[in-house]
Write an enzyme that holds these catalytic residues in place. Structure first.
Site, PDB file in Angstrom:
ATOM      1  N   HIS A 121      30.514  42.785  41.456  1.00 12.33           N
ATOM      2  CA  HIS A 121      30.644  44.147  41.958  1.00 12.33           C
ATOM      3  C   HIS A 121      31.509  44.231  43.210  1.00 12.33           C
ATOM      4  O   HIS A 121      31.475  43.352  44.072  1.00 12.33           O
ATOM      5  CB  HIS A 121      29.263  44.741  42.255  1.00 12.33           C
ATOM      6  CG  HIS A 121      28.458  43.932  43.252  1.00 12.33           C
ATOM      7  ND1 HIS A 121      28.525  44.152  44.607  1.00 12.33           N
ATOM      8  CD2 HIS A 121      27.592  42.902  43.074  1.00 12.33           C
ATOM      9  CE1 HIS A 121      27.723  43.313  45.234  1.00 12.33           C
ATOM     10  NE2 HIS A 121      27.140  42.539  44.327  1.00 12.33           N
ATOM     11  N   ASP A 122      32.307  45.267  43.268  1.00 14.43           N
ATOM     12  CA  ASP A 122      33.110  45.619  44.443  1.00 14.43           C
ATOM     13  C   ASP A 122      34.207  44.611  44.755  1.00 14.43           C
ATOM     14  O   ASP A 122      34.763  44.613  45.860  1.00 14.43           O
ATOM     15  CB  ASP A 122      32.214  45.808  45.676  1.00 14.43           C
ATOM     16  CG  ASP A 122      31.130  46.835  45.441  1.00 14.43           C
ATOM     17  OD1 ASP A 122      31.471  48.013  45.249  1.00 14.43           O
ATOM     18  OD2 ASP A 122      29.926  46.460  45.412  1.00 14.43           O
ATOM     19  N   GLY A 139      30.156  39.198  44.932  1.00 16.83           N
ATOM     20  CA  GLY A 139      30.350  40.581  45.335  1.00 16.83           C
ATOM     21  C   GLY A 139      31.229  40.741  46.561  1.00 16.83           C
ATOM     22  O   GLY A 139      31.177  39.937  47.494  1.00 16.83           O
TER      23      GLY A 139
END
Length: 262
Positions: A121-122, A139
Site C-alpha cells: 500500500h501507498d 508500505g
C-alpha cells in the site's frame, strides 16, 4: 471487440477498452478501468478502484488491487493507479493505498516486474524499473526511475530508493538509497556508483565523472553528511552538463527520512 474468454468474469460496470484481452478464469471487478492494448492473462484477479493504462501485460495468477495488508485499514476509499507498458509476471500482488497517505498506490510506466513481487500500500514506483523475482516493497516505499532491485530483496516501510540506483541480490534495504549508487548485503552497504547502468542509459563521461565525485564525497572522504552536501553544492557549475545530476542527489538527501545507507 474486447476479447474476453468465456470463463472470465468481468463485472458489467468495469470499463475495458475494446482492444483489451482477458484470459480464462480471470475476474475483473466493477471499479476497474483498463486501457487499450492491455492483456490480462488467465487466473488473474483485478479488483478495487484500479486504473490500468495502455499496453500492459499481466501474467497468470496475479492479484491486482486487493485491499492493503495493513491491520489498521478500515475500508476507507483507496485506489491503485498503473501506467503504460508494464510487464507483471506470475503471482504478483499489487495493493491499494490507505488513508495514511493520499489513498493511492502509484506505479509508473515501462516497469519490468518479475514473479512473486509484492508492491504494498501507498508505494510510489516510478518508471523503467526492474524488480527481480521475489522483491518485496513494504508500505509507503518510494522508488525513482531506472532502478534495478535484485531478487529476493526486501525494502522496509517508508524507505526511498533514488533514481538510477541498483540494489543487489537478497539485500535488506532498511535505509534510503541515494541515486546512482549500487548497494547490497545484510546489513546494507554502499559499494560503488552504478556505472554499468548509467552507461547503458547514455550518461556521458563528464556526467559519470561528476557522479563519481558525489560518491567519493558521500562515502570515501570521511565527511559528515552536512560536509558532503557542502562539497556537492560546490561542484555545481564546474561541469554544467552534470548540474541536474547534482540537483537530483541534493534533493534526495534533503528529503531523506530514514537516514541513508553509509
Amino acid at each position: 471487440m474486447t476479447q474476453i474468454h468465456a470463463t472470465a468474469l468481468v463485472d458489467p460496470a468495469a470499463e475495458l477498452h475494446e482492444s483489451v484481452q482477458v484470459g480464462a478464469y480471470s475476474l475483473i471487478g466493477p471499479h476497474v478501468r483498463i486501457g487499450a492494448g492491455t492483456v490480462i492473462g488467465p487466473h488473474c484477479v483485478i479488483e478495487g478502484h484500479t486504473t490500468i493504462g495502455e499496453q500492459n501485460r499481466f501474467f497468470q495468477f496475479s492479484s491486482i488491487g486487493a485491499v492493503a495488508q495493513d491491520m489498521s485499514y478500515a475500508g476507507e476509499p483507496a485506489a491503485l493507479e498503473i501506467g503504460d507498458r508494464n510487464t507483471v509476471r506470475e503471482f504478483c500482488t499489487l495493493n491499494l493505498g490507505t488513508a495514511k497517505e493520499d489513498g493511492i498506490t502509484r506505479i509508473g510506466s515501462d516497469n519490468w516486474i518479475m514473479a512473486y513481487v509484492h508492491v504494498a500500500h501507498d508505494v510510489r514506483l516510478g518508471s523503467h524499473n526492474v524488480l527481480a523475482n521475489g522483491v518485496t516493497l513494504a508500505g509507503h516505499v518510494h522508488v525513482g526511475d531506472w532502478v534495478t532491485i535484485g531478487g529476493l530483496s526486501g525494502v522496509l516501510q517508508f524507505v526511498h530508493i533514488g533514481s538510477q540506483a541498483m540494489v543487489g541480490f537478497q539485500a535488506h534495504v532498511s535505509q534510503d538509497v541515494p541515486p546512482f549508487m549500487t548497494v547490497d548485503g545484510n546489513p546494507l552497504v554502499a559499494r560503488a556508483v552504478n556505472l554499468t547502468g548509467l552507461r547503458r542509459r547514455g550518461f556521458s563521461n563528464e556526467r559519470t565523472t561528476v557522479i563519481r565525485q558525489l560518491h567519493k564525497l558521500l562515502y570515501r572522504s570521511s565527511l559528515t553528511l552536512e560536509q558532503a552536501v557542502e562539497g556537492m553544492t560546490a561542484l555545481k557549475g564546474l561541469r554544467p552538463e552534470a548540474d541536474a545530476d547534482i540537483d537530483t542527489m541534493l534533493d534526495f538527501l534533503a528529503a531523506a527520512k530514514r537516514g541513508i545507507v553509509r
